[in-house]
Write an enzyme that holds these catalytic residues in place. Sequence first.
Site, mmCIF file in Angstrom:
data_model
loop_
_atom_site.group_PDB
_atom_site.id
_atom_site.type_symbol
_atom_site.label_atom_id
_atom_site.label_comp_id
_atom_site.label_asym_id
_atom_site.label_seq_id
_atom_site.Cartn_x
_atom_site.Cartn_y
_atom_site.Cartn_z
ATOM 1 N N SER A 111 0.820 -1.219 0.000
ATOM 2 C CA SER A 111 0.000 0.000 0.000
ATOM 3 C C SER A 111 0.853 1.267 0.000
ATOM 4 O O SER A 111 1.996 1.268 0.449
ATOM 5 C CB SER A 111 -0.902 0.032 1.226
ATOM 6 O OG SER A 111 -1.740 -1.089 1.244
HETATM 7 N N1 SAH Z 1 0.089 -5.449 4.054
HETATM 8 C C1 SAH Z 1 0.728 -5.823 2.821
HETATM 9 C C2 SAH Z 1 -0.211 -5.585 1.661
HETATM 10 C C3 SAH Z 1 -0.350 -6.820 0.879
HETATM 11 S S1 SAH Z 1 -1.584 -6.826 -0.384
HETATM 12 C C4 SAH Z 1 2.056 -5.119 2.642
HETATM 13 O O1 SAH Z 1 2.396 -4.250 3.453
HETATM 14 O O2 SAH Z 1 2.794 -5.459 1.718
HETATM 15 C C5 SAH Z 1 -2.793 -7.888 0.329
HETATM 16 C C6 SAH Z 1 -2.359 -9.272 0.673
HETATM 17 O O3 SAH Z 1 -3.495 -9.983 1.137
HETATM 18 C C7 SAH Z 1 -1.806 -10.079 -0.497
HETATM 19 O O4 SAH Z 1 -0.514 -10.521 -0.185
HETATM 20 C C8 SAH Z 1 -2.791 -11.247 -0.632
HETATM 21 O O5 SAH Z 1 -2.181 -12.459 -1.013
HETATM 22 C C9 SAH Z 1 -3.344 -11.331 0.782
HETATM 23 N N2 SAH Z 1 -4.638 -12.002 0.917
HETATM 24 C C10 SAH Z 1 -5.737 -11.912 0.131
HETATM 25 N N3 SAH Z 1 -6.729 -12.677 0.636
HETATM 26 C C11 SAH Z 1 -6.234 -13.269 1.764
HETATM 27 C C12 SAH Z 1 -6.775 -14.176 2.725
HETATM 28 N N4 SAH Z 1 -8.029 -14.641 2.658
HETATM 29 N N5 SAH Z 1 -5.984 -14.552 3.744
HETATM 30 C C13 SAH Z 1 -4.711 -14.114 3.851
HETATM 31 N N6 SAH Z 1 -4.146 -13.260 2.970
HETATM 32 C C14 SAH Z 1 -4.908 -12.833 1.944
#
Ligand code: SAH
Length: 215
Positions: free
Chosen positions: A63
């Site tokens: 993000s």
């Molecule tokens: N907080 C992260 C943002 C990652 S983007 C950062 O700082 O980099 C969102 C993430 O959520 C992705 O890696 C995706 O694989 C994960 N995601 C999506 N659905 C999910 C679920 N049901 N359980 C766990 N992770 C999930």
Amino acid sequence: MTDSFETIRQRMVQEQLSCRGIYDPRVLAVMAEVPRHLFVDDAMQANAYGDHPLPIVDGQTISQPFIVAYMTQALQLTGTENVLEIGTGSGYQSVILSRLCAKLYTVERHNNLLSGARRLFDRHRCYNIQSKLDDGTLGWPDYAPYDAIMVTAGGPEIPEPLVAQLADPGRMVIPVGDQEVQELQLVTKKDGLVQVEILERVRFVNLVGEYGWEK
Ligand code: SAH
């Protein structure tokens, strides 16, 4: 090189955070400290402090700095909390949270993202983070209740298990909407009452799971 990233990071805090309503001194301090450029691909390090999200692997994104700070501030952490994060991704947001709470539990559904993040947790000596590969829409019942929950992927609704695993009192931030745009919701639980407040319009990658999108 380290020095120049340090300078760019201080400028990011001033230009993107302090003057846009991020006021919590602990959040500002940790954003000024954590080397965001180490959480993206080498080729993208120069853009790591820009005012935008960046792609990571598996079609996911880290993000925008403002959103990381904004969501973190909304949880009002003081350092004593048990916190759950859904969507570990690069691990950047996890490291930020881990420095502001007592214990962080983080769940990711993509194995290679999780292993990359785990390496960074070790490198940054984040000994208060525990992570697992799973569907985070189910929460992580073993360590519930959580004083704060942060979901960093957008789903069609607030997953019921997360509301159940939120402590009373407790705060959760989560993007809810369709697959294109969502609204960031602040869910608070107090004296048995659950309330939802709409914060900002946001765009997150899909929350995929039993209580999220199918694919
Ligand atoms: N907080 C992260 C943002 C990652 S983007 C950062 O700082 O980099 C969102 C993430 O959520 C992705 O890696 C995706 O694989 C994960 N995601 C999506 N659905 C999910 C679920 N049901 N359980 C766990 N992770 C999930």
